[in-house]
Motif scaffolding. Structure first.
Motif, mmCIF file in Angstrom:
data_model
loop_
_atom_site.group_PDB
_atom_site.id
_atom_site.type_symbol
_atom_site.label_atom_id
_atom_site.label_comp_id
_atom_site.label_asym_id
_atom_site.label_seq_id
_atom_site.Cartn_x
_atom_site.Cartn_y
_atom_site.Cartn_z
ATOM 1 N N ALA A 1 0.939 -1.292 -0.061
ATOM 2 C CA ALA A 1 0.070 -0.071 0.025
ATOM 3 C C ALA A 1 0.856 1.249 0.062
ATOM 4 O O ALA A 1 0.594 2.280 -0.571
ATOM 5 N N LEU A 2 2.106 1.139 0.604
ATOM 6 C CA LEU A 2 2.963 2.322 0.574
ATOM 7 C C LEU A 2 3.972 2.214 0.059
ATOM 8 O O LEU A 2 5.186 2.881 0.174
ATOM 9 N N ASP A 3 4.033 1.501 -1.040
ATOM 10 C CA ASP A 3 5.312 1.557 -1.762
ATOM 11 C C ASP A 3 5.860 2.525 -2.348
ATOM 12 O O ASP A 3 7.236 2.665 -2.483
ATOM 13 N N HIS A 4 5.092 3.841 -2.671
ATOM 14 C CA HIS A 4 5.717 4.969 -3.397
ATOM 15 C C HIS A 4 6.360 5.531 -2.095
ATOM 16 O O HIS A 4 7.014 6.721 -2.338
ATOM 17 N N ILE A 5 6.083 5.223 -0.808
ATOM 18 C CA ILE A 5 6.740 6.075 0.071
ATOM 19 C C ILE A 5 7.763 5.082 0.780
ATOM 20 O O ILE A 5 7.944 5.137 1.920
ATOM 21 N N SER A 6 8.213 4.183 0.068
ATOM 22 C CA SER A 6 9.068 2.944 0.642
ATOM 23 C C SER A 6 10.205 3.501 1.425
ATOM 24 O O SER A 6 10.680 2.618 2.496
ATOM 25 N N PHE A 7 10.790 4.755 1.427
ATOM 26 C CA PHE A 7 11.773 5.173 1.789
ATOM 27 C C PHE A 7 11.750 5.803 3.386
ATOM 28 O O PHE A 7 12.618 5.779 4.154
ATOM 29 N N ALA A 8 10.311 5.939 3.414
ATOM 30 C CA ALA A 8 9.690 6.430 4.899
ATOM 31 C C ALA A 8 10.069 5.587 5.840
ATOM 32 O O ALA A 8 9.686 4.380 5.904
ATOM 33 N N PRO A 9 10.535 5.869 7.136
ATOM 34 C CA PRO A 9 10.727 5.278 8.151
ATOM 35 C C PRO A 9 9.581 4.635 8.783
ATOM 36 O O PRO A 9 8.641 5.542 8.580
ATOM 37 N N ARG A 10 9.237 3.480 9.222
ATOM 38 C CA ARG A 10 8.149 2.888 9.922
ATOM 39 C C ARG A 10 8.380 2.857 11.728
ATOM 40 O O ARG A 10 9.525 2.231 11.856
ATOM 41 N N VAL A 11 7.572 3.147 12.250
ATOM 42 C CA VAL A 11 7.721 3.088 13.783
ATOM 43 C C VAL A 11 6.395 2.425 14.325
ATOM 44 O O VAL A 11 5.200 2.769 13.941
ATOM 45 N N PHE A 12 6.543 1.201 14.935
ATOM 46 C CA PHE A 12 5.258 0.516 15.493
ATOM 47 C C PHE A 12 4.926 0.936 16.882
ATOM 48 O O PHE A 12 5.937 0.926 17.725
ATOM 49 N N THR A 13 3.788 1.459 17.151
ATOM 50 C CA THR A 13 3.505 1.835 18.446
ATOM 51 C C THR A 13 2.105 1.197 18.834
ATOM 52 O O THR A 13 1.489 0.387 18.169
ATOM 53 N N SER A 14 1.960 1.394 20.182
ATOM 54 C CA SER A 14 0.754 1.182 20.863
ATOM 55 C C SER A 14 0.405 2.092 22.013
ATOM 56 O O SER A 14 1.229 2.354 22.916
ATOM 57 N N ALA A 15 -0.215 2.890 21.701
ATOM 58 C CA ALA A 15 -0.624 4.006 22.570
ATOM 59 C C ALA A 15 -1.239 3.718 23.819
ATOM 60 O O ALA A 15 -0.867 4.392 24.887
ATOM 61 N N THR A 16 -1.969 2.882 24.086
ATOM 62 C CA THR A 16 -2.480 2.181 25.100
ATOM 63 C C THR A 16 -1.459 1.614 25.988
ATOM 64 O O THR A 16 -1.302 2.031 27.338
ATOM 65 N N GLU A 17 -0.262 1.023 25.321
ATOM 66 C CA GLU A 17 0.646 0.354 26.222
ATOM 67 C C GLU A 17 1.848 1.264 26.376
ATOM 68 O O GLU A 17 3.003 0.950 26.965
ATOM 69 N N GLY A 18 1.874 2.540 25.643
ATOM 70 C CA GLY A 18 2.862 3.485 25.724
ATOM 71 C C GLY A 18 4.071 3.097 24.864
ATOM 72 O O GLY A 18 5.366 3.578 25.061
ATOM 73 N N GLU A 19 4.063 1.803 24.193
ATOM 74 C CA GLU A 19 5.377 1.459 23.388
ATOM 75 C C GLU A 19 5.190 2.432 21.952
ATOM 76 O O GLU A 19 4.497 2.591 21.300
ATOM 77 N N GLY A 20 6.807 2.471 21.557
ATOM 78 C CA GLY A 20 7.072 3.222 20.495
ATOM 79 C C GLY A 20 6.927 4.768 20.301
ATOM 80 O O GLY A 20 7.220 5.174 19.293
ATOM 81 N N LEU A 21 6.364 5.155 21.291
ATOM 82 C CA LEU A 21 5.925 6.668 21.410
ATOM 83 C C LEU A 21 7.116 7.500 21.423
ATOM 84 O O LEU A 21 7.246 8.499 20.650
ATOM 85 N N GLN A 22 8.315 7.314 22.381
ATOM 86 C CA GLN A 22 9.448 7.926 22.303
ATOM 87 C C GLN A 22 10.224 7.585 21.199
ATOM 88 O O GLN A 22 10.947 8.571 20.352
ATOM 89 N N GLU A 23 10.064 6.607 20.421
ATOM 90 C CA GLU A 23 10.712 6.253 19.037
ATOM 91 C C GLU A 23 9.985 7.200 17.951
ATOM 92 O O GLU A 23 10.883 7.608 17.107
ATOM 93 N N VAL A 24 9.021 7.437 18.062
ATOM 94 C CA VAL A 24 8.244 8.203 17.083
ATOM 95 C C VAL A 24 8.993 9.594 17.033
ATOM 96 O O VAL A 24 9.210 10.121 16.065
ATOM 97 N N LEU A 25 9.121 10.213 18.149
ATOM 98 C CA LEU A 25 9.601 11.535 18.230
ATOM 99 C C LEU A 25 10.912 11.323 17.919
ATOM 100 O O LEU A 25 11.480 12.497 17.099
ATOM 101 N N ALA A 26 11.709 10.429 18.311
ATOM 102 C CA ALA A 26 13.122 10.576 18.079
ATOM 103 C C ALA A 26 13.349 10.338 16.177
ATOM 104 O O ALA A 26 14.132 10.928 15.591
ATOM 105 N N THR A 27 12.417 9.585 15.866
ATOM 106 C CA THR A 27 12.701 9.432 14.438
ATOM 107 C C THR A 27 12.193 10.732 13.563
ATOM 108 O O THR A 27 12.891 10.719 12.536
#
Length: 166
Positions: free
Chosen positions: A39-65
């Motif tokens: 689905a996102l082949d046209h922006i394949s260069f964009a970094p991906r960050v996997f998060t869970s807002a309820t668990e609080g996972e990956g939120l710091q990584e989003v900001l750093a990225t």
């Protein structure tokens, strides 16, 4: 998809935050990733960050990225460095011939940032083939460190014509 297309057309860097990752079963993750890749082949260069807002996972990584990608989109490479790399690139893979006439890459500059713009001064922009253009794009991504941001490439002839590529 529309938002990703608008960002790409505007030359804006993108970070894909995949939320609710904790709800995807581990055995289903490869299938979800394959669908996301397609689905996102046209922006394949964009970094991906996997998060869970309820668990609080990956939120710091989003900001750093986001900060990293923002800084990369504002990076400038000097003309001297670009031309040093251009020499290396043309030695690795010879520029193509167009009807018996060779493409000559004279020099390259980066006149703008956010998005980064690279102007390749050539003997004739009509001699630039799609595969060689893709080769140069890959070299900029890998060798110059622009792998996570969109950038523009412009091929400009001595005669003043130019061909812009996103």
């Amino acid at each position: 998809m529309r938002l990703a297309n608008l960002a790409l057309e505007a030359g804006k860097p993108v970070v894909v935050a995949v939320n609710k990752w904790d709800l995807v079963a581990p055995e289903d993750r490869p299938l979800v990733l394959a669908d996301l890749d397609q689905a996102l082949d046209h922006i394949s260069f964009a970094p991906r960050v996997f998060t869970s807002a309820t668990e609080g996972e990956g939120l710091q990584e989003v900001l750093a990225t986001v900060v990293r990608v923002h800084d990369t989109s504002r990076r400038r490479v000097t003309t001297g460095q670009l031309n040093g790399w251009l020499t290396v690139w043309t030695q690795r893979v010879q520029p193509p011939n167009f009807k018996g006439r060779p493409l000559r890459l004279l020099y390259v500059t980066q006149p703008d940032i956010a998005p980064p713009v690279f102007i390749f001064h050539v003997n004739n922009e009509a001699y630039v083939t799609r595969p060689y253009e893709q080769y140069l794009r890959n070299r900029i991504r890998e060798d110059l460190g622009f792998s996570e941001v969109p950038f523009r490439m412009i091929f400009k002839s001595r005669t003043g014509g130019k061909r812009v590529r996103l």
